[in-house]
Write a protein that holds these residues in place. Sequence first.
Motif, short mmCIF file in Angstrom:
data_model
loop_
_atom_site.label_atom_id
_atom_site.label_comp_id
_atom_site.label_asym_id
_atom_site.label_seq_id
_atom_site.Cartn_x
_atom_site.Cartn_y
_atom_site.Cartn_z
N ASP A 14 0.86 -1.18 0.00
CA ASP A 14 0.00 0.00 0.00
C ASP A 14 0.90 1.23 0.00
N GLN A 15 0.31 2.39 0.17
CA GLN A 15 1.07 3.64 0.05
C GLN A 15 2.16 3.76 1.11
N LEU A 16 1.89 3.28 2.31
CA LEU A 16 2.88 3.39 3.38
C LEU A 16 4.01 2.40 3.18
N SER A 17 3.68 1.15 2.89
CA SER A 17 4.73 0.14 2.74
C SER A 17 5.62 0.44 1.54
N ILE A 18 5.05 0.98 0.45
CA ILE A 18 5.88 1.23 -0.74
C ILE A 18 6.85 2.38 -0.49
N ILE A 19 6.43 3.39 0.30
CA ILE A 19 7.35 4.47 0.65
C ILE A 19 8.51 3.91 1.48
N MET A 20 8.18 3.08 2.46
CA MET A 20 9.23 2.48 3.29
C MET A 20 10.14 1.59 2.45
N MET A 21 9.58 0.84 1.51
CA MET A 21 10.38 -0.02 0.65
C MET A 21 11.34 0.80 -0.22
N MET A 22 10.86 1.93 -0.73
CA MET A 22 11.72 2.79 -1.54
C MET A 22 12.89 3.32 -0.72
N VAL A 23 12.60 3.73 0.50
CA VAL A 23 13.67 4.25 1.37
C VAL A 23 14.67 3.15 1.71
N ILE A 24 14.16 1.99 2.10
CA ILE A 24 15.03 0.90 2.53
C ILE A 24 15.93 0.42 1.40
N THR A 25 15.33 0.14 0.24
CA THR A 25 16.12 -0.39 -0.86
C THR A 25 16.96 0.69 -1.53
N GLY A 26 16.43 1.91 -1.64
CA GLY A 26 17.18 2.99 -2.30
C GLY A 26 18.37 3.44 -1.48
N VAL A 27 18.13 3.86 -0.25
CA VAL A 27 19.23 4.29 0.61
C VAL A 27 20.13 3.10 0.94
N GLY A 28 19.52 1.94 1.12
CA GLY A 28 20.31 0.74 1.41
C GLY A 28 21.28 0.41 0.29
N THR A 29 20.87 0.59 -0.96
CA THR A 29 21.77 0.33 -2.09
C THR A 29 22.97 1.27 -2.05
N LEU A 30 22.72 2.55 -1.78
CA LEU A 30 23.82 3.52 -1.71
C LEU A 30 24.80 3.17 -0.59
N ILE A 31 24.27 2.70 0.53
CA ILE A 31 25.13 2.32 1.66
C ILE A 31 25.96 1.09 1.31
#
Length: 713
Positions: free
Chosen positions: A123-140
């Motif tokens: 849903d809208q909340l989980s997809i925002i969290m997923m974007m943050v986790i995978t996006g920032v996580g990839t950079l880290i």
Amino acid sequence: MVQGSSGAATEAGHFEPFLPGLIVLMPLLGFIANGYLSLRHARVSADAVRRGSEFDLGDASSRPSTHTLPTWIGPGVMAGAFLITLVNFSRMLGVHLEEAVVVHYWTWIATGTFSVEAALQLDQLSIIMMMVITGVGTLIHVFSVGYMKDDPGYPRYFAYLNLFVFFMLVLVMGSSYALMFVGWEGVGLCSYLLIGYWFSDREKADAGKKAFIVNRIGDVGFLVAMFLLFKNFGSVDFISIFQGADALTYGGELVTAITLFFFIGAIGKSAQIPLYVWLPDAMAGPTPVSALIHAATMVTAGVYLVARSSVLFALAPFSSAIVAGLGVLTALFAATIALKQNDIKKVLAYSTVSQLGYMFLGVGVGAYAAGVFHLMTHAFFKALLFLGSGAVIHSMHEAYHATHSHEDAQDMRNMGGLHRPMRTTCITMWVATLAIAGIWPFAGFFSKDEIIWYAGAWAGAEGAPYPELYTVYWILALVAALLTAFYMTRMMVMTFHGKNRTGEKEQEHLHEAPPVMWVPLTVLALLSIFGGWINVPEALSAGWAGLGGLLPMSEWLHHWLEPITAQAHHVQEVNLGKYSYYAPFGGGEALWAAISTILAGSVVFLTLQVVSRQKISAVKDDVTELSGFTKVLFNKYYVDEFYDRVIVQPILRMSRFCWKVIDAGIIDGAVNAVGWGSKGAGWLVSMFQTGSINTYAFILTVGVLFVLGASLF
């Protein structure tokens, strides 16, 4: 199977999830592959030790496969998970998704009336969290390639890092509190493994154990809340519980107990008073781990829990007041400690504790979108700050290593003047500093300012509960914001400006981070600037903040999360009436935003002037003895010492007493007595086992006479 929250593919049916299971699976596959390489490396190292030699990584061209493959596997699986998440996010953008989409895989637990599905909820909340986790996580992960390349445990590091992300994705994508708890415990395990990554160092190993134990305290609250939900709803699924939430009494004892127990869990995971003490010690792990824990994963779990359970907290005004109050107290408390810390990572650690307090203040005043908004922007600039500090520590460490010096590479008193050899790192970290300080137009200005404004507006809203209390919260939030601007500017001045204090020989070896490290910094710097433009109130985006509509600012995130927050806001309107927000002492949101950025900017400017003129000595030359309140702040209010004296030492003494008296004395004594008794009886009987027939005949005769005598008597 894909279905909406009503059990039918209605509005949600227009959104077709794209391989959501693979998003979770890819980091797990990375863990398995890197774990195998780690075990293979362990065998090779053991063979080298048996041969009387040491394992050698060699140069870049001759590194073993165990230390080259993780470079591609670790960041690769994260990039793949991010791309799949991005596809799902773009698909969700194209539909008006009013209901969550649940993807069922199998029944995980089925016993009696208790059943848990292995299912993912998008849903809208989980997809925002997923974007943050995978996006920032990839950079880290990409940054880690440069930061950890010379570490012997390179494959083990990436195995743990991938596993960390896997559990965090389970936490935010699970369709029930039970699956959330699996991820909740998983990130706790991985934090223990990563904080204590260099386990041969006793201090670092103890920091990992501290994080694990303190989090277990909070986890008890989560479990109790989940038990109460199952007892009263017969389910732990989000959809079933939220649909049945109307049956709960507004302000009732049951919903208040459930939310308070949930908040106990959030206090532990998101490091709020009194369970925040594990997070500063978490700096013992590698710096990219600190970035992952503080920015994109573990510490945001508590905020996500409250936001996901928004309807329950809306039904419990007392619990919401506790959430907001403890959040703002933590924000102020941690900010004061950060004022006098000299370890660059400790400053950032207490900064994280403080900013998490702001997030809880936001969700505590019913501004759930604002809390999630600050969670997102904080992920950008806090990941940048930690990775930037990692680049600084990396350069300092190599400089000290080259000159065989043993000075502390993390102490800001040993730095200074680093803007010359590390210009890119300096610029990007200044971007993050201005963002967290709340300077327009950086991301932190919009997210933090919105929370502060909502706190003040809630205090003045007609029908809102505890108005006087929320007025105090608003004032404390403003003070904490100004302190944030001060200690972050102090950190930047001590690190990058003024005279270099590293040492004359060491200065020659200071250098900028390699591209694999500064490229993620640049990406995060851009996000720290523009990431806040997606949720600018209309009063600001159409006015001075958006320069009359010239800048592409909108209130997109607020509208995006409406399907998640609508039920909670409806509960508030039904029970409190339809009220309008307004800031204390008059003035609209645009006015208070202008005042906020002017105050923050003034603090940054004055701090630059004051700290730049101070004489700062390197650690080896610093003979200043702290006294008064400065000493209290430097020693973090002696909270750890208090816990050690009041809790840890009594438990240790009781444990030793139980071990020596009860275990070793009574239990072991009883067991040993039985053993000695059996041994003595055996010895006594053995005296009669001589092998002589005459002896046996004599004993038999005596026995017969004894029996006859006894019977006659």
